[in-house]
Enzyme design. Structure first.
Site, short mmCIF file in Angstrom:
data_model
loop_
_atom_site.label_atom_id
_atom_site.label_comp_id
_atom_site.label_asym_id
_atom_site.label_seq_id
_atom_site.Cartn_x
_atom_site.Cartn_y
_atom_site.Cartn_z
N TYR A 140 88.32 13.79 32.74
CA TYR A 140 87.89 15.16 32.15
C TYR A 140 87.50 14.86 30.89
CZ TYR A 140 89.27 19.77 30.25
OH TYR A 140 89.40 21.07 29.60
N HIS A 183 98.82 23.87 34.45
CA HIS A 183 99.18 23.64 33.08
C HIS A 183 100.81 23.68 33.09
CE1 HIS A 183 95.02 23.57 32.20
NE2 HIS A 183 95.19 22.43 31.57
P1 NAP Z 1 90.14 28.15 35.04
O1 NAP Z 1 91.04 29.25 34.78
O2 NAP Z 1 90.44 27.14 36.06
O3 NAP Z 1 88.67 28.80 35.51
C1 NAP Z 1 87.68 27.94 35.77
C2 NAP Z 1 86.46 28.66 35.98
O4 NAP Z 1 85.54 27.79 36.19
C3 NAP Z 1 86.61 29.65 37.11
O5 NAP Z 1 85.74 30.95 36.69
C4 NAP Z 1 85.82 28.95 38.29
O6 NAP Z 1 85.45 29.62 39.32
C5 NAP Z 1 84.72 28.17 37.59
N1 NAP Z 1 84.29 27.15 38.45
C6 NAP Z 1 84.94 26.08 38.86
N2 NAP Z 1 84.16 25.22 39.51
C7 NAP Z 1 82.82 25.73 39.49
C8 NAP Z 1 81.60 25.39 40.20
N3 NAP Z 1 81.55 24.28 40.85
N4 NAP Z 1 80.68 26.25 40.03
C9 NAP Z 1 80.90 27.58 39.16
N5 NAP Z 1 81.90 27.87 38.66
C10 NAP Z 1 82.87 26.97 38.74
O7 NAP Z 1 89.77 27.48 33.62
P2 NAP Z 1 90.08 27.85 32.26
O8 NAP Z 1 91.42 27.58 31.71
O9 NAP Z 1 89.68 29.28 32.15
O10 NAP Z 1 89.33 27.07 31.40
C11 NAP Z 1 88.00 27.53 30.92
C12 NAP Z 1 87.35 26.30 30.10
O11 NAP Z 1 88.40 26.30 28.94
C13 NAP Z 1 87.44 25.06 30.63
O12 NAP Z 1 85.68 24.47 30.27
C14 NAP Z 1 88.29 24.43 30.28
O13 NAP Z 1 87.84 22.75 30.24
C15 NAP Z 1 88.49 24.79 28.79
N6 NAP Z 1 89.98 24.50 28.43
C16 NAP Z 1 91.12 24.97 29.04
C17 NAP Z 1 92.21 24.72 28.32
C18 NAP Z 1 93.58 25.39 29.09
O14 NAP Z 1 94.57 24.95 28.65
N7 NAP Z 1 93.48 26.20 30.26
C19 NAP Z 1 92.49 24.03 27.29
C20 NAP Z 1 91.20 23.63 26.42
C21 NAP Z 1 89.93 23.80 26.95
P3 NAP Z 1 86.21 30.37 40.66
O15 NAP Z 1 87.18 30.95 40.44
O16 NAP Z 1 85.31 30.72 41.82
O17 NAP Z 1 86.77 29.18 41.08
O1 GFB Z 2 99.90 21.29 30.21
P1 GFB Z 2 100.33 20.07 30.76
O2 GFB Z 2 100.05 19.87 32.33
O3 GFB Z 2 99.09 19.19 30.15
O4 GFB Z 2 101.49 19.09 30.48
P2 GFB Z 2 98.67 18.28 28.76
C1 GFB Z 2 102.12 19.40 29.08
C2 GFB Z 2 103.35 18.38 28.94
O5 GFB Z 2 104.22 19.19 30.11
C3 GFB Z 2 103.64 17.09 29.72
C4 GFB Z 2 105.26 18.59 30.81
O6 GFB Z 2 104.36 16.50 28.61
C5 GFB Z 2 104.26 17.38 31.01
O7 GFB Z 2 105.31 16.26 31.21
N1 GFB Z 2 105.64 19.25 31.76
C6 GFB Z 2 106.96 19.72 32.11
C7 GFB Z 2 104.90 19.84 32.69
N2 GFB Z 2 107.09 20.12 33.28
C8 GFB Z 2 106.05 20.50 33.78
C9 GFB Z 2 105.28 21.27 34.64
O8 GFB Z 2 105.82 21.77 35.63
N3 GFB Z 2 103.69 21.12 34.92
C10 GFB Z 2 103.10 20.58 34.09
N4 GFB Z 2 101.79 20.54 34.07
N5 GFB Z 2 103.57 19.84 33.04
C11 GFB Z 2 96.23 18.47 29.66
C12 GFB Z 2 95.07 17.62 30.01
O9 GFB Z 2 97.21 17.68 29.04
O10 GFB Z 2 95.88 19.36 28.70
C13 GFB Z 2 94.03 18.51 30.77
O11 GFB Z 2 95.55 16.87 31.05
C14 GFB Z 2 93.78 19.81 29.91
O12 GFB Z 2 92.76 17.60 30.74
C15 GFB Z 2 95.07 20.57 29.18
O13 GFB Z 2 92.90 19.66 28.93
C16 GFB Z 2 94.65 21.34 28.02
O14 GFB Z 2 98.81 19.08 27.55
O15 GFB Z 2 99.39 17.15 28.91
#
Ligand code: NAP
Ligand code: GFB
Length: 322
Positions: A140, A183
């Site tokens: 990623y 997450h």
């Molecule tokens: P999300 O809830 O998983 O949503 C992903 C979106 O991408 C959905 O609308 C999905 O459509 C679409 N998608 C996935 N594969 C696709 C494909 N092959 N073609 C077209 N659309 C596709 O993600 P999110 O958390 O909103 O993340 C949005 C952005 O924020 C991403 O770029 C992510 O890297 C970034 N971001 C997220 C976090 C976080 O903590 N969540 C943190 C930092 C940055 P469907 O609904 O149809 O699957």
């Molecule tokens: O949010 P998370 O999955 O992603 O995990 P990161 C954050 C922390 O939560 C880690 C702990 O230290 C995990 O060990 N954790 C405890 C858990 N219980 C849980 C659980 O039930 N589920 C999950 N998911 N975590 C991500 C990146 O890192 O950050 C992705 O790997 C993405 O690429 C995202 O960019 C924003 O914050 O560790």
């Protein structure tokens, strides 16, 4: 269409961040802006022809590119190659198709988890490429870093204003609550919801994976959405900008667990499964650049944002991405 008319295509419009932008746009709409939110049902952005077709259909002047393969620590650890390839494909297809269709501005999305694993703190926008990312999510991370590299190429070779934002960890309504893909915040919500579904009793055990010691900054999706609109409308630099809460808002995972326990009024005990991975210990990001533009931006207090998200989840559990 007059000069200041915008047709804004939001890829990933059905996801956590995309839905938040839909909510904020409905409260802050402008006469000269037409917003289109697409999901994978409208186009598989891993496929160039499908990407070209959706651009031809909507003829956007601006793009917010959110679409990605996204997941928590454990999903990344088990699927690094998929995260690399799918995101490389989507990002190249969207940026190249935007260029071919003369899109004026693209705002793409990186993440604070893509920064070098070995680094000084706080992390800032100049440090993205200063060393390898944490091994848990190299796929990623490299795919996301190449967005920044490509943006500079489109600026240098074609004079394009394609930029990116770098959010910290995001949570809110319409998140992905799937037990192995999610997450930490939605993962905790799913666990607690299921634990109390057949009775909220003191004998129940809420298991936190890892030590609970890692540190994270969390931004409420609705706050991030407001900042996305500002970036689209006002921020005109190719250089990425971190969109994160202040460093002082950094929390231990164990504190996040306690906040969720309070929000669910969970009567049971918290246990830590230290055999599970912790991932990055910390990725403390500076929002000084953002604050230099928006010194008075108010982030929603974490406990308030959690309360609102838990209420949404309990009301929408059956329709949520579980
Ligand atoms: P999300 O809830 O998983 O949503 C992903 C979106 O991408 C959905 O609308 C999905 O459509 C679409 N998608 C996935 N594969 C696709 C494909 N092959 N073609 C077209 N659309 C596709 O993600 P999110 O958390 O909103 O993340 C949005 C952005 O924020 C991403 O770029 C992510 O890297 C970034 N971001 C997220 C976090 C976080 O903590 N969540 C943190 C930092 C940055 P469907 O609904 O149809 O699957
Ligand atoms: O949010 P998370 O999955 O992603 O995990 P990161 C954050 C922390 O939560 C880690 C702990 O230290 C995990 O060990 N954790 C405890 C858990 N219980 C849980 C659980 O039930 N589920 C999950 N998911 N975590 C991500 C990146 O890192 O950050 C992705 O790997 C993405 O690429 C995202 O960019 C924003 O914050 O560790």
């Amino acid at each position: 269409m007059s000069g200041d008319e915008k047709i804004i295509l939001v890829t990933g419009g059905s996801g956590l961040v995309g839905r938040a932008i839909q909510t904020i746009v409905s409260e802050d709409s402008r006469a000269n802006e037409k917003w289109i939110f697409i999901s994978s049902k409208d186009a598989n952005l891993c496929d160039k022809k499908s990407t070209e077709a959706v651009f031809a259909r909507y003829k956007p002047t601006h793009v917010i590119h959110l679409a990605a393969m996204v997941g928590g620590l454990f999903h990344n650890m088990s699927h690094n190659l998929d995260f690399l390839r799918n995101n490389l494909l989507m990002n190249d297809n969207v940026l190249q198709t935007a260029h071919e269709n003369n899109v004026h501005k693209v705002v793409s999305c990186l993440s604070t988890c893509i920064f070098p694993d070995k680094t000084t703190y706080p992390i800032d926008e100049t440090m993205i490429h200063n060393g390898p990312p944490h091994p848990s999510n190299y796929g990623y991370s490299y795919a996301k870093r190449l967005i920044d590299i490509a943006n500079r190429g489109y600026a240098q070779q074609h004079g394009r204003l394609y930029t990116s934002v770098i959010p910290c960890n995001v949570f809110g309504p319409y998140d992905n609550f799937h037990p192995s893909e999610s997450h930490v915040v939605p993962g905790f919500m799913r666990k607690l919801h299921d634990l109390i579904a057949d009775g909220n009793t003191e004998d129940k055990v809420f298991t936190v994976l890892g030590s609970g010691k890692p540190l994270r900054q969390f931004i409420y999706s609705l706050d991030l959405a407001k900042l996305f609109l500002w970036v689209l409308r006002e921020y005109d630099s190719v250089d990425p900008i971190i969109l994160s809460v202040d460093e002082s808002q950094e929390l231990k995972i164990s504190e996040v667990a306690e906040t969720l326990v309070k929000a669910f009024d969970f009567k049971g005990k918290i246990a830590f499964d230290s055999s599970a991975a912790d991932g990055q210990y910390k990725k403390t990001a500076s929002n000084a650049k953002l604050r230099s533009y928006l010194p008075d931006f108010q982030f929603t207090p974490f406990h308030q944002a959690i309360k609102e998200t838990v209420e949404w989840y309990q009301e929408n559990y059956d329709q949520a991405r579980n």
